[in-house]
Design an enzyme around this catalytic site. Sequence first.
Site, mmCIF file in Angstrom:
data_model
loop_
_atom_site.group_PDB
_atom_site.id
_atom_site.type_symbol
_atom_site.label_atom_id
_atom_site.label_comp_id
_atom_site.label_asym_id
_atom_site.label_seq_id
_atom_site.Cartn_x
_atom_site.Cartn_y
_atom_site.Cartn_z
ATOM 1 N N HIS A 22 0.798 2.987 90.125
ATOM 2 C CA HIS A 22 -0.620 2.722 89.864
ATOM 3 C C HIS A 22 -0.811 1.434 89.064
ATOM 4 O O HIS A 22 -1.776 0.703 89.281
ATOM 5 C CB HIS A 22 -1.240 3.914 89.108
ATOM 6 C CG HIS A 22 -1.399 5.112 89.985
ATOM 7 N ND1 HIS A 22 -2.609 5.646 90.315
ATOM 8 C CD2 HIS A 22 -0.471 5.856 90.648
ATOM 9 C CE1 HIS A 22 -2.435 6.677 91.130
ATOM 10 N NE2 HIS A 22 -1.142 6.823 91.339
ATOM 11 N N ASP A 116 -8.731 3.528 87.129
ATOM 12 C CA ASP A 116 -8.023 4.263 88.167
ATOM 13 C C ASP A 116 -8.779 5.553 88.456
ATOM 14 O O ASP A 116 -9.206 6.260 87.532
ATOM 15 C CB ASP A 116 -6.614 4.580 87.634
ATOM 16 C CG ASP A 116 -5.671 5.035 88.721
ATOM 17 O OD1 ASP A 116 -6.029 5.963 89.467
ATOM 18 O OD2 ASP A 116 -4.575 4.461 88.816
ATOM 19 N N CYS A 334 15.333 -2.660 91.038
ATOM 20 C CA CYS A 334 15.403 -4.082 91.378
ATOM 21 C C CYS A 334 13.991 -4.641 91.439
ATOM 22 O O CYS A 334 13.019 -3.893 91.290
ATOM 23 C CB CYS A 334 16.075 -4.259 92.741
ATOM 24 S SG CYS A 334 15.031 -3.687 94.098
ATOM 25 N N GLN A 336 11.704 -5.225 93.807
ATOM 26 C CA GLN A 336 11.637 -4.833 95.223
ATOM 27 C C GLN A 336 11.070 -5.937 96.123
ATOM 28 O O GLN A 336 11.532 -6.133 97.243
ATOM 29 C CB GLN A 336 10.802 -3.561 95.360
ATOM 30 C CG GLN A 336 10.660 -3.090 96.787
ATOM 31 C CD GLN A 336 10.276 -1.639 96.890
ATOM 32 O OE1 GLN A 336 11.021 -0.770 96.455
ATOM 33 N NE2 GLN A 336 9.134 -1.359 97.464
ATOM 34 N N TRP A 354 2.515 4.440 98.792
ATOM 35 C CA TRP A 354 1.551 3.489 99.362
ATOM 36 C C TRP A 354 1.901 2.048 99.018
ATOM 37 O O TRP A 354 1.768 1.135 99.843
ATOM 38 C CB TRP A 354 0.131 3.849 98.923
ATOM 39 C CG TRP A 354 -0.935 2.995 99.561
ATOM 40 C CD1 TRP A 354 -1.910 2.308 98.904
ATOM 41 C CD2 TRP A 354 -1.158 2.743 100.963
ATOM 42 N NE1 TRP A 354 -2.715 1.645 99.801
ATOM 43 C CE2 TRP A 354 -2.273 1.898 101.071
ATOM 44 C CE3 TRP A 354 -0.512 3.146 102.133
ATOM 45 C CZ2 TRP A 354 -2.759 1.449 102.305
ATOM 46 C CZ3 TRP A 354 -0.994 2.696 103.359
ATOM 47 C CH2 TRP A 354 -2.104 1.858 103.427
HETATM 48 C C1 UDX Z 1 3.392 6.860 93.498
HETATM 49 C C2 UDX Z 1 3.345 7.821 94.695
HETATM 50 O O1 UDX Z 1 4.571 8.444 94.931
HETATM 51 C C3 UDX Z 1 2.842 7.114 95.889
HETATM 52 O O2 UDX Z 1 2.932 7.939 97.014
HETATM 53 C C4 UDX Z 1 1.441 6.708 95.594
HETATM 54 O O3 UDX Z 1 0.844 6.150 96.721
HETATM 55 C C5 UDX Z 1 1.423 5.737 94.421
HETATM 56 O O4 UDX Z 1 2.065 6.348 93.316
HETATM 57 P P1 UDX Z 1 5.832 5.634 93.807
HETATM 58 O O5 UDX Z 1 6.411 6.929 94.266
HETATM 59 O O6 UDX Z 1 6.453 4.995 92.665
HETATM 60 O O7 UDX Z 1 4.241 5.740 93.582
HETATM 61 O O8 UDX Z 1 5.934 4.695 95.103
HETATM 62 P P2 UDX Z 1 5.249 3.357 95.512
HETATM 63 O O9 UDX Z 1 3.788 3.546 95.699
HETATM 64 O O10 UDX Z 1 5.976 2.855 96.675
HETATM 65 O O11 UDX Z 1 5.434 2.387 94.268
HETATM 66 C C6 UDX Z 1 6.696 1.983 93.805
HETATM 67 C C7 UDX Z 1 6.576 0.602 93.240
HETATM 68 O O12 UDX Z 1 7.762 0.343 92.510
HETATM 69 C C8 UDX Z 1 6.464 -0.472 94.306
HETATM 70 O O13 UDX Z 1 5.486 -1.429 93.913
HETATM 71 C C9 UDX Z 1 7.843 -1.103 94.339
HETATM 72 O O14 UDX Z 1 7.845 -2.489 94.642
HETATM 73 C C10 UDX Z 1 8.318 -0.891 92.940
HETATM 74 N N1 UDX Z 1 9.788 -0.794 92.885
HETATM 75 C C11 UDX Z 1 10.448 0.262 93.433
HETATM 76 C C12 UDX Z 1 10.471 -1.811 92.271
HETATM 77 O O15 UDX Z 1 9.884 -2.791 91.805
HETATM 78 N N2 UDX Z 1 11.822 -1.721 92.186
HETATM 79 C C13 UDX Z 1 12.531 -0.700 92.700
HETATM 80 O O16 UDX Z 1 13.765 -0.694 92.569
HETATM 81 C C14 UDX Z 1 11.814 0.347 93.349
#
Ligand code: UDX
Length: 459
Positions: A22, A116, A334, A336, A354
């Site tokens: 978020h 949010d 990392c 990402q 998302w």
């Molecule tokens: C959560 C929910 O699980 C997701 O479904 C919802 O839509 C938003 O909140 P999360 O599970 O952390 O989020 O997944 P995601 O929405 O993909 O966000 C992860 C974030 O962490 C991404 O921005 C990704 O770039 C970042 N990330 C992930 C990193 O920077 N490094 C990593 O090693 C892994």
Amino acid sequence: MEKESKNKIPHCLVIPYPTQGHINPMLQFSKRLLQKGIQITLVNTISNSKTITTINLNKSFQFETISDGFDDGGLTAAENINTYIDTFRRTGSQTLDQLLHKLTTTDNPVDCVIHDAFLPWIVDVAKKFQLPVAVFLTQACSVNTINFHAFKRWLDLPLLETEIVLPGLPKLEASDFPSFLYQYGTHPGYFGLLTNQFSMIDQADWVLANTSYELEPEVVEWLMKIWPLKTIGPCVPSMFLDKRLKDDNEYGGSIFTTNSESCIKWLDTKPKGSVVYVSFGSRASLGEDQIHELACGLKNCRRYFIWIVRDSEKGKLPKDFSELSEKGLIVRWCQQLEVLQHEAVGCFVTHCGWNSTLEALSLGVPVIAIPIWTDQITNAKFVVDVWKIGVRGVADEKGIVRSETIEGCVKEMMETEKGNEMKKNAMKWKSVARNCVDESGSSDENIAEFVNELTRRRK
Ligand code: UDX
């Protein structure tokens, strides 16, 4: 950036729900606003502010804190999600009230609160200060529509039909619905959190959605009839989407710089499109069986891989882990976006959070979808059947995606004509995503309109 006197620059207080999935999109959106001449104060919880590094991006971009009531540990220190949400509402209301009092006495008081949707109580505090409110929806509009129907009780729960048609959405099977609806009753706390997002939406002056019109046109149009909706995404760092900003450190940077390990040097040594990148985001927890199947699948593929295994998951790795890591790099975290945009990366095994979905779309990386829970299930459906940039890792009757399935998906993606098609589609969406946020793109126009409205109100 506008060159008007300081007191003409609108000032937004931006308050994300305090998890990475978020904070990331709201931070990126804030940077877009900053770029368009808005002063930003981004609010973290006290507990988060202790664990992340905040980089002062610019003198018009400041950080402040409020308390969620768990100043040591945040959500992890709470007994359960209900306790967390209740405590955050009480303590957050008081500390936000104090913060707004403090900010009203500065030479550039707050003009608008962007919050949010997971924190609907913020509306009451903002309205006490007669401030307009923009609610920020972090998830896909398709998912928001489904959750909104659940909130309104326009859906029978538990879901009774096997196929369900909602306005603006393709026909969905019940099993494509977010897990808290499809498996209604299993996580009442999270179900409440997701449906309560809409409890104050009627009072919002703007509804900002982290998506773009082009990604979800029908459902966006339907929602625009009932909410003052503006699509402003994908909120993926502007420096990656807009080359002109790439060298401009003022707008770059992240507030999550700690604990991430660089994979770029390793990737630099690998051939183009040869690496499988595997990450399940910041929160999803996989069972030990699933981790073993994943490890086995990756090993049997005999391809290079980077696998993000957070500290909390590390103990679940198989013992022969060193043998595994021969072709792979296992890191706890990392950057990402840096990884996804590296040409050595051939596909992304993801839980379809998302943000990860938007990042894959925005950077043109095809996906192997292994959703775990919540909105990820619905996002995976769209990835495979609507945007056609991925293949689904289908779970067996025990809910586990087996190693053969994972191996088969990687092969399909990396070695077949169908995989090539998905790569082409991913590249197509990359250019669509770039156009949306580029100057005069649909999301850019919406952001500009939002900024103009704020500026008009200020004068
Ligand atoms: C959560 C929910 O699980 C997701 O479904 C919802 O839509 C938003 O909140 P999360 O599970 O952390 O989020 O997944 P995601 O929405 O993909 O966000 C992860 C974030 O962490 C991404 O921005 C990704 O770039 C970042 N990330 C992930 C990193 O920077 N490094 C990593 O090693 C892994």
